[in-house]
Design a protein around this motif. Structure first.
Motif, PDB file in Angstrom:
ATOM      1  N   MET A  49       0.821  -1.106   0.007  1.00 11.33           N
ATOM      2  CA  MET A  49      -0.007  -0.002  -0.115  1.00 11.33           C
ATOM      3  C   MET A  49       0.964   1.201  -0.118  1.00 11.33           C
ATOM      4  SD  MET A  49      -3.264   1.363   0.089  1.00 11.33           S
ATOM      5  CE  MET A  49      -3.971   0.028   0.397  1.00 11.33           C
ATOM      6  N   LEU A  50       1.871   1.328   0.944  1.00 11.46           N
ATOM      7  CA  LEU A  50       2.813   2.618   0.764  1.00 11.46           C
ATOM      8  C   LEU A  50       4.111   2.319   0.082  1.00 11.46           C
ATOM      9  CD1 LEU A  50       2.130   3.407   4.566  1.00 11.46           C
ATOM     10  CD2 LEU A  50       1.012   4.378   2.809  1.00 11.46           C
ATOM     11  N   GLU A  51       3.913   1.334  -0.672  1.00 13.63           N
ATOM     12  CA  GLU A  51       5.388   0.866  -1.563  1.00 13.63           C
ATOM     13  C   GLU A  51       6.037   2.066  -2.131  1.00 13.63           C
ATOM     14  OE1 GLU A  51       2.313  -0.429  -1.941  1.00 13.63           O
ATOM     15  OE2 GLU A  51       2.513  -2.471  -1.327  1.00 13.63           O
ATOM     16  N   SER A  52       5.192   3.063  -2.786  1.00 11.58           N
ATOM     17  CA  SER A  52       5.622   4.228  -3.417  1.00 11.58           C
ATOM     18  C   SER A  52       6.697   5.253  -2.482  1.00 11.58           C
ATOM     19  CB  SER A  52       4.543   4.910  -3.742  1.00 11.58           C
ATOM     20  OG  SER A  52       3.756   5.690  -2.758  1.00 11.58           O
TER      21      SER A  52
ATOM     22  N   GLU B  96      -9.895  -1.833   0.704  1.00  9.16           N
ATOM     23  CA  GLU B  96      -8.424  -1.406   0.314  1.00  9.16           C
ATOM     24  C   GLU B  96      -8.591   0.186   0.544  1.00  9.16           C
ATOM     25  OE1 GLU B  96      -5.754  -1.075  -3.390  1.00  9.16           O
ATOM     26  OE2 GLU B  96      -6.738  -3.018  -3.105  1.00  9.16           O
ATOM     27  N   ALA B  97      -9.859   0.692   0.225  1.00 12.16           N
ATOM     28  CA  ALA B  97      -9.916   2.187   0.326  1.00 12.16           C
ATOM     29  C   ALA B  97      -9.843   2.535   2.185  1.00 12.16           C
ATOM     30  CB  ALA B  97     -11.155   2.533  -0.117  1.00 12.16           C
ATOM     31  N   ILE B  98     -10.559   1.840   2.859  1.00 11.83           N
ATOM     32  CA  ILE B  98     -10.423   2.021   4.168  1.00 11.83           C
ATOM     33  C   ILE B  98      -9.164   1.994   4.729  1.00 11.83           C
ATOM     34  CG2 ILE B  98     -11.225   1.320   6.400  1.00 11.83           C
ATOM     35  CD1 ILE B  98     -13.486   2.684   5.359  1.00 11.83           C
ATOM     36  N   PHE B  99      -8.468   0.910   4.470  1.00 10.82           N
ATOM     37  CA  PHE B  99      -7.140   0.851   4.741  1.00 10.82           C
ATOM     38  C   PHE B  99      -5.933   2.101   4.394  1.00 10.82           C
ATOM     39  CE2 PHE B  99      -2.584  -0.879   4.399  1.00 10.82           C
ATOM     40  CZ  PHE B  99      -2.537  -1.533   5.544  1.00 10.82           C
ATOM     41  N   LYS B 100      -6.291   2.252   2.982  1.00 11.66           N
ATOM     42  CA  LYS B 100      -5.481   3.295   2.673  1.00 11.66           C
ATOM     43  C   LYS B 100      -5.566   4.914   3.274  1.00 11.66           C
ATOM     44  CE  LYS B 100      -4.222   5.134  -2.244  1.00 11.66           C
ATOM     45  NZ  LYS B 100      -3.146   4.642  -2.418  1.00 11.66           N
ATOM     46  N   ALA B 101      -7.027   4.903   3.551  1.00 15.08           N
ATOM     47  CA  ALA B 101      -7.332   6.314   4.091  1.00 15.08           C
ATOM     48  C   ALA B 101      -6.738   6.209   5.682  1.00 15.08           C
ATOM     49  CB  ALA B 101      -8.748   6.508   4.120  1.00 15.08           C
ATOM     50  N   GLU B 102      -6.995   5.211   6.422  1.00  8.54           N
ATOM     51  CA  GLU B 102      -6.452   5.106   7.811  1.00  8.54           C
ATOM     52  C   GLU B 102      -4.939   5.095   7.906  1.00  8.54           C
ATOM     53  OE1 GLU B 102      -9.654   2.312   9.979  1.00  8.54           O
ATOM     54  OE2 GLU B 102      -8.056   1.304   9.152  1.00  8.54           O
ATOM     55  N   ASN B 103      -4.214   4.550   6.946  1.00  8.84           N
ATOM     56  CA  ASN B 103      -2.669   4.580   7.072  1.00  8.84           C
ATOM     57  C   ASN B 103      -1.963   5.579   6.205  1.00  8.84           C
ATOM     58  OD1 ASN B 103      -2.352   2.155   8.899  1.00  8.84           O
ATOM     59  ND2 ASN B 103      -3.708   1.374   7.271  1.00  8.84           N
ATOM     60  N   ALA B 104      -2.658   6.113   5.222  1.00  8.91           N
ATOM     61  CA  ALA B 104      -1.748   7.097   4.282  1.00  8.91           C
ATOM     62  C   ALA B 104      -2.626   8.562   4.251  1.00  8.91           C
ATOM     63  CB  ALA B 104      -1.679   6.325   2.833  1.00  8.91           C
TER      64      ALA B 104
ATOM     65  N   THR C  18      -9.388   6.950  12.885  1.00  6.79           N
ATOM     66  CA  THR C  18      -8.644   8.204  12.412  1.00  6.79           C
ATOM     67  C   THR C  18      -7.208   8.370  13.271  1.00  6.79           C
ATOM     68  OG1 THR C  18      -9.526   9.581  14.177  1.00  6.79           O
ATOM     69  CG2 THR C  18     -10.783   9.489  12.146  1.00  6.79           C
ATOM     70  N   ASP C  19      -6.617   7.153  14.160  1.00  2.00           N
ATOM     71  CA  ASP C  19      -5.685   7.124  14.765  1.00  2.00           C
ATOM     72  C   ASP C  19      -4.305   7.504  14.003  1.00  2.00           C
ATOM     73  OD1 ASP C  19      -7.746   5.227  15.848  1.00  2.00           O
ATOM     74  OD2 ASP C  19      -6.429   5.202  17.489  1.00  2.00           O
ATOM     75  N   HIS C  20      -4.344   7.003  12.772  1.00  2.28           N
ATOM     76  CA  HIS C  20      -2.995   7.021  12.163  1.00  2.28           C
ATOM     77  C   HIS C  20      -3.280   7.887  10.894  1.00  2.28           C
ATOM     78  CE1 HIS C  20      -1.184   4.267  14.739  1.00  2.28           C
ATOM     79  NE2 HIS C  20      -2.153   3.658  14.677  1.00  2.28           N
ATOM     80  N   ILE C  21      -3.917   8.725  10.745  1.00  2.00           N
ATOM     81  CA  ILE C  21      -4.537   9.948   9.704  1.00  2.00           C
ATOM     82  C   ILE C  21      -3.316  10.839  10.099  1.00  2.00           C
ATOM     83  CG2 ILE C  21      -6.130  11.267   8.600  1.00  2.00           C
ATOM     84  CD1 ILE C  21      -8.084   9.328   8.905  1.00  2.00           C
ATOM     85  N   LEU C  22      -2.692  11.534   9.161  1.00  5.72           N
ATOM     86  CA  LEU C  22      -1.749  12.738   9.402  1.00  5.72           C
ATOM     87  C   LEU C  22      -2.775  13.859   9.165  1.00  5.72           C
ATOM     88  CD1 LEU C  22       0.807  13.855   9.861  1.00  5.72           C
ATOM     89  CD2 LEU C  22       1.241  13.989   7.521  1.00  5.72           C
TER      90      LEU C  22
END
Length: 463
Positions: A1-4, A259-267, A317-321
């Motif tokens: 997910m955060l490979e970029s 996948e979208a929930i995971f992406k929003a939560e972590n990135a 929202t714990d890991h949203i920046l």
């Protein structure tokens, strides 16, 4: 997910930001570290991963110095969902206004769109093949039966005569080639397309929150049978319409949501602008400051970390920046409630733009205003160029107007450039034809913009 992010070091992130934003080294360094820390957290030991919380950033600086642009470009570099909200649009729970949770729902919506677009790209080739068959069926409908009688017989050859089915198949293959070669793009065909979604559903009675309203609309839409209608369009238009529909059928929406929930939560990155507008500038016990403090207290659980209900599922929202920003001309960061201050541990003060900054903003960024105007006139086959002395003079005038009136940062350049080039933009192509070459000189700048500096009442130039 955060490979970029794996191949993007903080120094490389700053380098990417430098392509679009001039100056503000401290802000760039801090956001670069915050972005790299996201990848570090995802690759940290699993036993402590959930305990590592992002260091949210508070940007302090006047309007137009690059706060929003830094946050937006950061999200693009990370290929992360990004949403911008203005704190002043929110009101305390119980009052009329946007609910603070809506910014998280907006982020999830953005994330779903990003994942859906990526998934559609993956199935694009397969969808294109299906669309090709649909277009071919509209042009030459297939014959289902292979047992049709022969249409011709030749006694001179020993070959079996062709059936209707075989002739039809050969014709279809010829037309398939024509479609692939783009020979039939303007030919009109009749296709069946899905009708647009139902209009928004109104609910009478007590007010409902956004999430409940969206869920009801989604549920009603899901219960209704999908209707189609016939449309007569060109093959080029049909391909565009059908490709979207067929690609949507090939992707798994449950997988997209997950996948979208995971992406929003972590990135995910949420940019809260105008945070200073909800800061209490004095410690009164009543008046409008009570409502401002209420908004801060409503924001607090979201920034601290909480579960928010969205139509795609629950998101934490714990890991949203969170990046907050404000000019803080009247209020000070210390006027925010202590709990909210504690949730933005990184403080960055952005510098006001100098004349030299304006010159660099005009010349170097990939999206520089000068490059935008060059591209606009290139569409009319007119070559526009700027002399270095002209850019220096434009920068000088923009800086001077900001000092004289109100400092709106780099946005002042839009006003100045528009004033400078409006006459040329109006005259092309009627008076200035194709293949013309226009050089913007210092003399031209002085001639067209000198009155901006001379005129003390510059209200018409304020954006």
């Amino acid at each position: 997910m955060l490979e970029s992010l794996e191949h993007l070091t903080p120094a490389q992130i700053v380098e990417e930001l430098d392509k679009y934003i001039i100056g503000q080294k401290d802000a760039k360094r801090n956001v670069a570290i915050a972005l790299r820390n996201r990848w570090r957290r995802m690759n940290a030991d699993e036993s402590i991963r959930r305990e590592i919380v992002p260091n949210n950033i508070l940007m302090i600086g006047a309007t137009g110095v690059g706060k929003t642009e830094i946050a937006r470009r950061l999200a693009k570099i990370a290929d992360a969902p990004f949403t911008k909200v203005e704190a002043s649009k929110f009101t305390e729970v119980g009052y009329v206004g946007r609910d603070v949770e809506s910014m998280v729902r907006d982020l999830v919506e953005q994330s779903v769109n990003m994942v859906k677009a990526a998934k559609k790209e993956e199935v694009k080739q397969k969808a294109a093949e299906v669309v090709e068959d649909i277009i071919l069926d509209a042009l030459i409908p297939p014959i289902q039966s292979r047992g049709s009688a022969p249409v011709s017989f030749s006694s001179d050859t020993n070959t079996m005569p062709d059936t209707d089915y075989e002739l039809n198949e050969r014709t279809r293959e010829k037309f398939r080639e024509k479609i692939r070669n783009g020979e039939l793009e303007d030919r009109k065909i009749e296709i069946r397309v899905q009708q647009s979604a139902l209009p928004g559903v109104g609910v009478m009675g007590p007010g409902m929150d956004e999430a409940s309203m969206m869920n009801i609309q989604e549920m009603i839409s899901g219960m209704m049978p999908k209707k189609t209608k016939k449309r007569k369009v060109t093959i080029a238009e049909a391909r565009k319409i059908l490709l979207e529909e067929e690609a949507a059928k090939l992707i798994d929406m449950d997988e997209v949501k997950e996948e979208a929930i995971f992406k929003a939560e972590n990135a995910g990155v949420i940019f809260i602008d105008e945070i200073d507008k909800v800061a209490s500038s004095s410690k009164k016990s009543g008046g409008p400051d009570v409502s401002r403090e209420g908004v801060q207290r409503d924001l607090l659980p979201i920034v601290e970390g909480s579960a928010v209900n969205t139509k795609y599922g629950v998101i934490n929202t714990d890991h949203i920046l969170f990046i907050a920003a404000g000019a803080f001309h009247v209020a000070k960061p210390s006027d925010l409630i202590p709990e909210l201050q504690g949730r933005f541990p990184i403080r960055v003060e952005l510098q006001s733009l100098t004349k030299e900054d304006f010159y660099q903003i005009l010349k170097f960024p990939k999206n520089a205003l000068t490059k935008q105007y060059v591209a606009l006139l290139a569409a009319e086959e007119v070559e526009l160029t700027f002399a270095d002395e002209a850019l220096d003079e434009i920068a000088s005038i923009a800086f001077e107007v900001n000092a004289e009136v109100e400092n709106i940062g780099a946005r002042r350049l839009h006003t100045v450039m528009s004033r400078l080039l409006n006459e040329i933009l109006f005259d092309v192509p009627d008076k200035i034809g194709a293949n013309a070459k226009i050089l913007v000189t210092r003399e031209m700048v002085l001639d067209r913009l000198s009155d901006m500096v001379r005129n003390r009442d510059l209200s018409q130039y304020i954006l």
